[in-house]
Design an enzyme around this catalytic site. Structure first.
Site, mmCIF file in Angstrom:
data_model
loop_
_atom_site.group_PDB
_atom_site.id
_atom_site.type_symbol
_atom_site.label_atom_id
_atom_site.label_comp_id
_atom_site.label_asym_id
_atom_site.label_seq_id
_atom_site.Cartn_x
_atom_site.Cartn_y
_atom_site.Cartn_z
ATOM 1 N N GLU A 1 20.229 28.895 -1.899
ATOM 2 C CA GLU A 1 19.241 28.056 -1.427
ATOM 3 C C GLU A 1 18.839 28.152 -0.208
ATOM 4 O O GLU A 1 18.383 27.334 0.620
ATOM 5 C CB GLU A 1 20.298 26.828 -1.564
ATOM 6 C CG GLU A 1 20.914 26.323 -2.404
ATOM 7 C CD GLU A 1 21.167 24.833 -2.816
ATOM 8 O OE1 GLU A 1 21.346 24.221 -1.525
ATOM 9 O OE2 GLU A 1 21.756 24.148 -3.540
ATOM 10 N N GLU B 1 25.332 26.396 -9.578
ATOM 11 C CA GLU B 1 26.042 25.124 -9.035
ATOM 12 C C GLU B 1 25.260 24.434 -9.747
ATOM 13 O O GLU B 1 24.936 24.165 -10.051
ATOM 14 C CB GLU B 1 25.777 25.139 -7.421
ATOM 15 C CG GLU B 1 26.639 25.406 -6.886
ATOM 16 C CD GLU B 1 26.313 25.408 -4.837
ATOM 17 O OE1 GLU B 1 25.462 24.037 -5.372
ATOM 18 O OE2 GLU B 1 26.353 26.187 -4.175
HETATM 19 C C1 NOJ Z 1 24.125 22.723 -2.147
HETATM 20 C C2 NOJ Z 1 24.830 23.599 -1.975
HETATM 21 O O1 NOJ Z 1 24.663 24.383 -2.092
HETATM 22 C C3 NOJ Z 1 26.365 22.529 -1.097
HETATM 23 O O2 NOJ Z 1 26.350 23.269 -0.037
HETATM 24 C C4 NOJ Z 1 26.529 22.170 -1.464
HETATM 25 O O3 NOJ Z 1 27.919 21.037 -0.707
HETATM 26 C C5 NOJ Z 1 25.948 21.010 -2.428
HETATM 27 N N1 NOJ Z 1 25.046 21.502 -3.146
HETATM 28 C C6 NOJ Z 1 25.828 20.122 -3.027
HETATM 29 O O4 NOJ Z 1 25.112 18.655 -2.158
#
Ligand code: NOJ
Length: 407
Positions: A164, A319
């Site tokens: 991200e 994710e």
């Molecule tokens: C994206 C991130 O990569 C991760 O670190 C985070 O905990 C999750 N989303 C949930 O917000």
């Protein structure tokens, strides 16, 4: 909020089923990076420091047992740069050995190790040298990737370069809530360019040191929606196009030639004439993270990533998940998200796997330990792990390769 009825079907053969974590959110004691410093700095929005996290640096074998026993094929975790290179050019053999043991331990349990090279945290020394604002970081990151690829190349099954980068650039340099806490659109733009160059350099470094290991970027994507009528609508659409370009399209363009694109989706972003709205649509529940409960986001973002890149790069859900205390809500969110994945696949979108965020309840950055994304809860004092009903539910889907009710 109506959705087309799913024609339920099995997931394709070889579809991977994973669950994910990141070093700073679970290991504990990562004092040598920019986030630890940020958490301890007065005046930030951080709810609490990460501290011992889930103590996974020591308890990784227990985590690996859980992933395997639940039925997942993949475990995505990250290597902490500040442990591997604690000072410029000083490489820790012990840290690399540690991550190699995790990969070996997963493989021995029948689980594929998926390694993320950068998941939000940057060594303090590098942040002090300008971090992602400095073009020099491109080469430093490529060298770090090379070291990791040399050490883990034969034991990792996939490598994710930067997690991200759009979120890190936006929240760190535009919105000012992630380190270094700046609000400067020009810097955010420069950081974005550094991230893109660093991704390209990392792909090359990893391919050279670990030929055959698929490599890609993981990107945060939203189901963007313009809200309003008439002129307001036109302005909202223009704003939305700019956000989308800044947050997504530049990064998607940088994935040309990669082995996969990691799509990460949680919710929807509604945009009005003056920017992103902080309130949800009437009737759509808001989650504690401050966004809508919107499982439709996954299907929408998979379709968009596929369309924007012309179907040239296969997709992986690296994710998807929900921060909630209500585990039934988690199950229904994931079920609806997976129905969307099936619809996208049925329409020809090449989705190769699904990864739930997260294996464990862990350190959710600015929010601290309050949001519960885990399939497994973790006692904050004893570190005891307790799987929630959703863990067995999703593990069963992973084993069967179909949603419940589908023979
Ligand atoms: C994206 C991130 O990569 C991760 O670190 C985070 O905990 C999750 N989303 C949930 O917000």
């Amino acid at each position: 909020m109506t959705e087309p009825v799913t024609t339920r079907a099995s997931f394709p053969d070889g579809f991977s089923w994973g669950t994910a974590t990141a070093a700073h959110q679970i290991e504990g004691g990562n004092w040598n990076n920019d986030w630890w410093r940020h958490e301890h700095q007065p005046g930030t929005l951080c709810a609490e420091p990460s501290g011992d996290a889930c103590d996974s640096y020591h308890r990784w074998a227990e985590d690996a047992d859980l992933v395997a026993s639940l039925g997942f094929t993949d475990y995505r975790f990250s290597v902490e740069w500040s442990r591997v290179e604690p000072a410029p050019g000083e490489w820790s053999v012990a840290a690399l050995d540690h991550y190699r043991r995790i990969c070996d331990g997963l493989t021995a349990r029948g689980v594929n190790p998926v390694v993320t090279l950068h998941h939000f945290t940057t060594p303090r020394w590098l942040a002090d040298l300008g971090g992602w604002e400095s073009a020099d970081t491109v080469e430093r990151f490529a060298t770090f990737c090379e070291k990791v690829a040399v050490a883990l190349g034969d034991v990792m099954t996939r490598a994710c370069t930067i997690n991200e980068p759009n979120v890190v650039a936006f929240y760190g340099w535009s919105f000012g809530v992630f380190p270094p806490g700046k609000r400067d659109p020009d810097l955010a733009d420069r950081v974005t360019r550094t991230f893109i160059d660093a991704h390209r350099a990392a792909v090359e470094a990893i391919r050279t040191a670990a030929p055959g290991v698929p490599v890609g970027l993981t990107l945060s994507m939203s189901d963007w929606a313009a809200v309003g009528d008439g002129d307001d609508r036109t302005r909202a659409e223009a704003k939305l196009a700019r956000y989308r370009e800044f947050m997504e399209d530049r990064f998607l363009a940088a994935t040309e030639g990669d082995d996969f694109i990691g799509v990460q989706a949680y919710s929807r972003a509604r945009v009005g004439p003056d920017g992103v709205l902080r309130t949800g649509e009437e009737g759509v529940p808001m989650l504690p993270m401050g966004y809508e409960l919107w499982p439709q986001a996954l299907e929408a973002t998979l379709r968009r990533a596929w369309e924007v890149t012309g179907g040239r790069v296969p997709l992986l859900v690296t994710e998807n998940g929900i921060g909630t205390d209500d585990d039934d809500q988690r199950i229904s969110y994931v079920e609806r998200a997976l129905e969307g994945v099936l619809r996208a696949i049925a329409d020809g979108v090449d989705v190769r796997g699904y990864t739930y965020w997260s294996l464990l309840d862990n350190f959710e950055w600015v929010f601290g330990y309050r949001p519960k994304f885990g399939l497994v809860s973790v006692d904050r004092t004893t570190f005891e792990r307790t799987p929630k009903p959703s863990a067995a539910w999703l593990g069963e889907i992973a084993r069967a390769g179909t949603l419940p009710g589908d023979a």
